[in-house]
Design a protein around this motif. Sequence first.
Motif, PDB file in Angstrom:
ATOM      1  N   ARG A  93     -11.378   3.872  -1.976  1.00  0.00           N
ATOM      2  CA  ARG A  93     -10.550   4.877  -1.306  1.00  0.00           C
ATOM      3  C   ARG A  93     -11.130   5.064   0.091  1.00  0.00           C
ATOM      4  O   ARG A  93     -12.042   5.853   0.311  1.00  0.00           O
ATOM      5  N   THR A  94     -10.608   4.284   1.020  1.00  0.00           N
ATOM      6  CA  THR A  94     -11.136   4.292   2.386  1.00  0.00           C
ATOM      7  C   THR A  94     -10.060   3.821   3.351  1.00  0.00           C
ATOM      8  O   THR A  94      -9.235   2.972   3.002  1.00  0.00           O
ATOM      9  N   ILE A  95     -10.080   4.364   4.568  1.00  0.00           N
ATOM     10  CA  ILE A  95      -9.165   3.883   5.601  1.00  0.00           C
ATOM     11  C   ILE A  95      -9.758   2.682   6.339  1.00  0.00           C
ATOM     12  O   ILE A  95      -9.096   2.098   7.200  1.00  0.00           O
ATOM     13  N   LEU A  96     -10.986   2.304   5.985  1.00  0.00           N
ATOM     14  CA  LEU A  96     -11.626   1.151   6.615  1.00  0.00           C
ATOM     15  C   LEU A  96     -11.199  -0.141   5.910  1.00  0.00           C
ATOM     16  O   LEU A  96     -10.942  -0.139   4.702  1.00  0.00           O
ATOM     17  N   PRO A  97     -11.117  -1.252   6.634  1.00  0.00           N
ATOM     18  CA  PRO A  97     -10.668  -2.524   6.035  1.00  0.00           C
ATOM     19  C   PRO A  97     -11.770  -3.184   5.210  1.00  0.00           C
ATOM     20  O   PRO A  97     -12.446  -4.106   5.656  1.00  0.00           O
ATOM     21  N   ARG A  98     -11.909  -2.745   3.968  1.00  0.00           N
ATOM     22  CA  ARG A  98     -12.978  -3.239   3.096  1.00  0.00           C
ATOM     23  C   ARG A  98     -12.468  -3.987   1.871  1.00  0.00           C
ATOM     24  O   ARG A  98     -13.242  -4.546   1.123  1.00  0.00           O
TER      25      ARG A  98
ATOM     26  N   ARG B 290      16.568 -11.121   1.626  1.00  0.00           N
ATOM     27  CA  ARG B 290      17.696 -11.263   2.552  1.00  0.00           C
ATOM     28  C   ARG B 290      17.847  -9.976   3.365  1.00  0.00           C
ATOM     29  O   ARG B 290      17.201  -8.981   3.084  1.00  0.00           O
ATOM     30  N   ASP B 291      18.721 -10.021   4.376  1.00  0.00           N
ATOM     31  CA  ASP B 291      18.981  -8.829   5.181  1.00  0.00           C
ATOM     32  C   ASP B 291      19.491  -7.689   4.308  1.00  0.00           C
ATOM     33  O   ASP B 291      20.210  -7.942   3.327  1.00  0.00           O
ATOM     34  N   PRO B 292      19.148  -6.455   4.661  1.00  0.00           N
ATOM     35  CA  PRO B 292      18.304  -6.081   5.785  1.00  0.00           C
ATOM     36  C   PRO B 292      16.819  -6.363   5.524  1.00  0.00           C
ATOM     37  O   PRO B 292      16.379  -6.368   4.367  1.00  0.00           O
ATOM     38  N   PHE B 293      16.086  -6.583   6.595  1.00  0.00           N
ATOM     39  CA  PHE B 293      14.647  -6.810   6.525  1.00  0.00           C
ATOM     40  C   PHE B 293      13.971  -5.652   5.794  1.00  0.00           C
ATOM     41  O   PHE B 293      14.256  -4.478   6.049  1.00  0.00           O
ATOM     42  N   ALA B 294      13.069  -5.969   4.877  1.00  0.00           N
ATOM     43  CA  ALA B 294      12.284  -4.932   4.205  1.00  0.00           C
ATOM     44  C   ALA B 294      10.983  -5.527   3.690  1.00  0.00           C
ATOM     45  O   ALA B 294      10.998  -6.540   2.984  1.00  0.00           O
ATOM     46  N   ILE B 295       9.878  -4.902   4.067  1.00  0.00           N
ATOM     47  CA  ILE B 295       8.550  -5.263   3.565  1.00  0.00           C
ATOM     48  C   ILE B 295       7.848  -3.978   3.139  1.00  0.00           C
ATOM     49  O   ILE B 295       7.940  -2.952   3.830  1.00  0.00           O
ATOM     50  N   GLY B 296       7.162  -4.038   2.008  1.00  0.00           N
ATOM     51  CA  GLY B 296       6.329  -2.926   1.569  1.00  0.00           C
ATOM     52  C   GLY B 296       4.898  -3.389   1.399  1.00  0.00           C
ATOM     53  O   GLY B 296       4.653  -4.429   0.772  1.00  0.00           O
ATOM     54  N   VAL B 297       3.949  -2.643   1.943  1.00  0.00           N
ATOM     55  CA  VAL B 297       2.533  -2.982   1.807  1.00  0.00           C
ATOM     56  C   VAL B 297       1.797  -1.813   1.157  1.00  0.00           C
ATOM     57  O   VAL B 297       2.081  -0.651   1.442  1.00  0.00           O
ATOM     58  N   GLN B 298       0.856  -2.131   0.275  1.00  0.00           N
ATOM     59  CA  GLN B 298       0.155  -1.109  -0.473  1.00  0.00           C
ATOM     60  C   GLN B 298      -0.912  -0.415   0.369  1.00  0.00           C
ATOM     61  O   GLN B 298      -1.374   0.670   0.024  1.00  0.00           O
ATOM     62  N   TRP B 299      -1.261  -1.016   1.488  1.00  0.00           N
ATOM     63  CA  TRP B 299      -2.297  -0.444   2.346  1.00  0.00           C
ATOM     64  C   TRP B 299      -1.683   0.397   3.460  1.00  0.00           C
ATOM     65  O   TRP B 299      -0.484   0.647   3.502  1.00  0.00           O
ATOM     66  N   HIS B 300      -2.515   0.860   4.390  1.00  0.00           N
ATOM     67  CA  HIS B 300      -2.085   1.736   5.482  1.00  0.00           C
ATOM     68  C   HIS B 300      -2.326   1.045   6.826  1.00  0.00           C
ATOM     69  O   HIS B 300      -3.354   1.264   7.478  1.00  0.00           O
ATOM     70  N   PRO B 301      -1.373   0.223   7.278  1.00  0.00           N
ATOM     71  CA  PRO B 301      -1.563  -0.495   8.542  1.00  0.00           C
ATOM     72  C   PRO B 301      -1.635   0.429   9.747  1.00  0.00           C
ATOM     73  O   PRO B 301      -2.172   0.034  10.793  1.00  0.00           O
ATOM     74  N   GLU B 302      -1.097   1.649   9.626  1.00  0.00           N
ATOM     75  CA  GLU B 302      -1.141   2.569  10.777  1.00  0.00           C
ATOM     76  C   GLU B 302      -2.571   2.920  11.180  1.00  0.00           C
ATOM     77  O   GLU B 302      -2.840   3.234  12.342  1.00  0.00           O
ATOM     78  N   HIS B 303      -3.511   2.876  10.217  1.00  0.00           N
ATOM     79  CA  HIS B 303      -4.909   3.150  10.530  1.00  0.00           C
ATOM     80  C   HIS B 303      -5.608   1.932  11.141  1.00  0.00           C
ATOM     81  O   HIS B 303      -6.733   2.056  11.637  1.00  0.00           O
ATOM     82  N   LEU B 304      -4.971   0.780  11.082  1.00  0.00           N
ATOM     83  CA  LEU B 304      -5.571  -0.471  11.551  1.00  0.00           C
ATOM     84  C   LEU B 304      -4.833  -0.979  12.783  1.00  0.00           C
ATOM     85  O   LEU B 304      -4.629  -2.171  12.956  1.00  0.00           O
TER      86      LEU B 304
END
Length: 237
Positions: free
Chosen positions: A128-133, A188-202
């Motif tokens: 549980r960390t916002i760091l890329p570990r 297919r369209d519309p574009f949609a990707i879901g990521v389990q991490w928090h890219p906004e912190h990176l």
Amino acid sequence: MTRPLIGVTTSRRSGWRIFPLIALNVWMAGGRSVRWVDGADADLSTVDGVIIGGGDDISPDLYGGHLVRSARLDSGRDALERRVVHDAFDLNKPMLGICRGSQMLNVALGGTLHQDAYGVYRDSRYLRTILPRKTVHIAPQTRLAHLAGTEPMKINALHSQAVDGLGRGLRVAARDEGGMIQAIERLRDPFAIGVQWHPEHLFYARRQQGLFRALVSAARARQQNQAQLERVDRDEG
């Protein structure tokens, strides 16, 4: 050219801290943002794309699961975001799901979740960390691979739930070293990707910036009535 406007769903309680960081990432990618919370008028006709942000667990009532005692729920936000996902697809608006948002994308399309994901995936490293570990492995020949390459990616982790059964029209784009699903994407369209991490912190990492650039690129294609996945592939190639 007008910057595409991205609607961002957040928690009413903690979203004031997270929204500015997401808005920064969207701005760096060429877009602009508006915040939506439970009770707000989340009008999909006013935006060009959507980000479903992170936060509390999703109620198992939405996918036929059983409540675990550790779950922290927000039923009002569940209802808002489920509607936003459906409306976005009805209106052909692109979407990025972040952590809880990735799970909501999956659930809204008929998928299910592991509520105690680390109880199922015993070999997945619990952090549980916002760091890329944490390390994830990106599936080849996926859109995420096109955006970020297939080299192992270092990410952060703040979640306890994860995708189990896939929703309609989705595929797995990344897993962690224990096999837990860490990214999903629409075929297919519309574009949609879901990521389990928090890219906004990176935001300092080029591979994470690519997620926001792809969303903005797809939103711009939507503005111009162009094919979104083709536009993303061209712009981010």
